[in-house]
Write a protein that holds these residues in place. Sequence first.
Motif, PDB file in Angstrom:
ATOM      1  N   PHE A   6       0.986  -1.447   0.082  1.00 14.87           N
ATOM      2  CA  PHE A   6       0.034  -0.253   0.423  1.00 14.87           C
ATOM      3  C   PHE A   6       0.783   1.176  -0.317  1.00 14.87           C
ATOM      4  N   LYS A   7       0.237   2.367  -0.799  1.00 18.03           N
ATOM      5  CA  LYS A   7       1.163   3.730  -0.551  1.00 18.03           C
ATOM      6  C   LYS A   7       0.632   4.487   0.649  1.00 18.03           C
ATOM      7  N   THR A   8       0.852   4.816   2.002  1.00 19.15           N
ATOM      8  CA  THR A   8       0.291   5.179   2.959  1.00 19.15           C
ATOM      9  C   THR A   8       1.219   7.050   2.769  1.00 19.15           C
ATOM     10  N   ASN A   9       0.650   7.011   4.225  1.00 23.39           N
ATOM     11  CA  ASN A   9       0.798   8.010   4.678  1.00 23.39           C
ATOM     12  C   ASN A   9       2.004   8.191   5.824  1.00 23.39           C
ATOM     13  N   ILE A  10       1.880   7.125   5.723  1.00 19.96           N
ATOM     14  CA  ILE A  10       3.239   7.095   7.545  1.00 19.96           C
ATOM     15  C   ILE A  10       4.284   7.653   6.949  1.00 19.96           C
ATOM     16  N   LYS A  11       5.271   8.678   7.675  1.00 16.44           N
ATOM     17  CA  LYS A  11       6.062   8.750   7.368  1.00 16.44           C
ATOM     18  C   LYS A  11       7.336   9.323   8.281  1.00 16.44           C
ATOM     19  N   CYS A  12       7.211   8.645   9.603  1.00 16.10           N
ATOM     20  CA  CYS A  12       8.033   8.605  10.514  1.00 16.10           C
ATOM     21  C   CYS A  12       8.155   7.648  11.687  1.00 16.10           C
ATOM     22  N   GLY A  13       8.914   7.414  12.203  1.00 12.43           N
ATOM     23  CA  GLY A  13       9.197   6.466  13.971  1.00 12.43           C
ATOM     24  C   GLY A  13       7.615   6.438  14.403  1.00 12.43           C
ATOM     25  N   GLY A  14       7.268   7.717  14.907  1.00 15.07           N
ATOM     26  CA  GLY A  14       6.147   8.374  15.169  1.00 15.07           C
ATOM     27  C   GLY A  14       5.023   7.680  15.366  1.00 15.07           C
ATOM     28  N   CYS A  15       5.057   7.910  13.770  1.00 16.76           N
ATOM     29  CA  CYS A  15       3.559   7.468  12.856  1.00 16.76           C
ATOM     30  C   CYS A  15       3.732   5.383  13.083  1.00 16.76           C
ATOM     31  N   ILE A  16       4.856   4.719  11.980  1.00 15.37           N
ATOM     32  CA  ILE A  16       4.997   3.090  13.261  1.00 15.37           C
ATOM     33  C   ILE A  16       4.898   2.698  13.891  1.00 15.37           C
ATOM     34  N   ALA A  17       4.714   3.809  15.147  1.00 10.13           N
ATOM     35  CA  ALA A  17       4.482   3.155  16.593  1.00 10.13           C
ATOM     36  C   ALA A  17       2.754   3.279  16.681  1.00 10.13           C
ATOM     37  N   THR A  18       2.290   4.527  16.395  1.00 13.57           N
ATOM     38  CA  THR A  18       1.007   4.384  15.854  1.00 13.57           C
ATOM     39  C   THR A  18      -0.146   3.409  15.413  1.00 13.57           C
ATOM     40  N   VAL A  19       0.758   2.874  14.131  1.00 14.93           N
ATOM     41  CA  VAL A  19       0.059   2.175  13.555  1.00 14.93           C
ATOM     42  C   VAL A  19      -0.321   0.671  13.993  1.00 14.93           C
ATOM     43  N   THR A  20       1.743   0.669  14.860  1.00 17.83           N
ATOM     44  CA  THR A  20       2.452  -1.049  14.802  1.00 17.83           C
ATOM     45  C   THR A  20       0.743  -1.885  15.480  1.00 17.83           C
ATOM     46  N   PRO A  21      -0.385  -1.632  17.381  1.00 18.11           N
ATOM     47  CA  PRO A  21      -0.754  -2.506  17.243  1.00 18.11           C
ATOM     48  C   PRO A  21      -1.850  -2.880  16.596  1.00 18.11           C
ATOM     49  N   ILE A  59      -4.797  -0.138   8.285  1.00 19.65           N
ATOM     50  CA  ILE A  59      -4.650   1.123   8.715  1.00 19.65           C
ATOM     51  C   ILE A  59      -5.259   2.201   8.817  1.00 19.65           C
ATOM     52  N   GLU A  60      -6.299   1.941   7.519  1.00 14.37           N
ATOM     53  CA  GLU A  60      -7.067   3.360   8.109  1.00 14.37           C
ATOM     54  C   GLU A  60      -8.593   4.036   9.775  1.00 14.37           C
ATOM     55  N   LYS A  61      -7.541   2.712  10.365  1.00 17.84           N
ATOM     56  CA  LYS A  61      -8.369   2.557  11.557  1.00 17.84           C
ATOM     57  C   LYS A  61      -7.525   3.579  12.565  1.00 17.84           C
ATOM     58  N   ALA A  62      -5.962   3.174  12.135  1.00 13.91           N
ATOM     59  CA  ALA A  62      -4.554   3.870  13.434  1.00 13.91           C
ATOM     60  C   ALA A  62      -5.246   5.474  12.949  1.00 13.91           C
ATOM     61  N   GLY A  63      -5.902   5.713  11.769  1.00 11.63           N
ATOM     62  CA  GLY A  63      -5.758   6.801  11.566  1.00 11.63           C
ATOM     63  C   GLY A  63      -4.742   7.360  10.144  1.00 11.63           C
ATOM     64  N   PHE A  64      -4.629   6.561   9.316  1.00 16.80           N
ATOM     65  CA  PHE A  64      -3.681   7.285   8.100  1.00 16.80           C
ATOM     66  C   PHE A  64      -4.353   6.269   6.718  1.00 16.80           C
ATOM     67  N   LYS A  65      -3.366   6.622   5.040  1.00 18.91           N
ATOM     68  CA  LYS A  65      -4.360   6.890   4.864  1.00 18.91           C
ATOM     69  C   LYS A  65      -3.793   5.589   3.654  1.00 18.91           C
ATOM     70  N   ALA A  66      -4.740   4.713   3.015  1.00 13.70           N
ATOM     71  CA  ALA A  66      -3.649   3.544   2.077  1.00 13.70           C
ATOM     72  C   ALA A  66      -4.754   3.336   1.456  1.00 13.70           C
ATOM     73  N   GLU A  67      -3.661   3.182  -0.361  1.00 10.21           N
ATOM     74  CA  GLU A  67      -3.796   2.706  -1.560  1.00 10.21           C
ATOM     75  C   GLU A  67      -3.387   1.782  -2.007  1.00 10.21           C
ATOM     76  N   PRO A  68      -3.800   0.738  -2.390  1.00 11.33           N
ATOM     77  CA  PRO A  68      -3.145  -0.257  -2.639  1.00 11.33           C
ATOM     78  C   PRO A  68      -2.332  -0.040  -3.953  1.00 11.33           C
ATOM     79  N   LEU A  69      -1.076  -0.712  -3.735  1.00  9.35           N
ATOM     80  CA  LEU A  69      -0.296  -0.421  -5.229  1.00  9.35           C
ATOM     81  C   LEU A  69      -0.446  -1.615  -5.291  1.00  9.35           C
ATOM     82  N   ASN A  70      -0.038  -1.973  -7.379  1.00 13.13           N
ATOM     83  CA  ASN A  70      -0.311  -2.767  -7.838  1.00 13.13           C
ATOM     84  C   ASN A  70       1.252  -3.771  -8.274  1.00 13.13           C
TER      85      ASN A  70
END
Length: 70
Positions: A6-21, A59-70
Amino acid sequence: METVKFKTNIKCGGCIATVTPFLNEAVGEGHWQVDVQNPSKVLTAETTTATAAQVKQAIEKAGFKAEPLN
């Protein structure tokens, strides 16, 4: 095992920590990663039970955007 990307707007370690669970619950710990160096911030997940839609939903439940990549 299916690999989904997925193409996302997860851009930093803090974002990764948010989406991890959310992603650990959806696909399992150690079965996903985000390439924050890539301009598209590509998230790659290896799933055995979750569908691409479920990964996107996590991903979206964590507050980020996700677009499928083919």
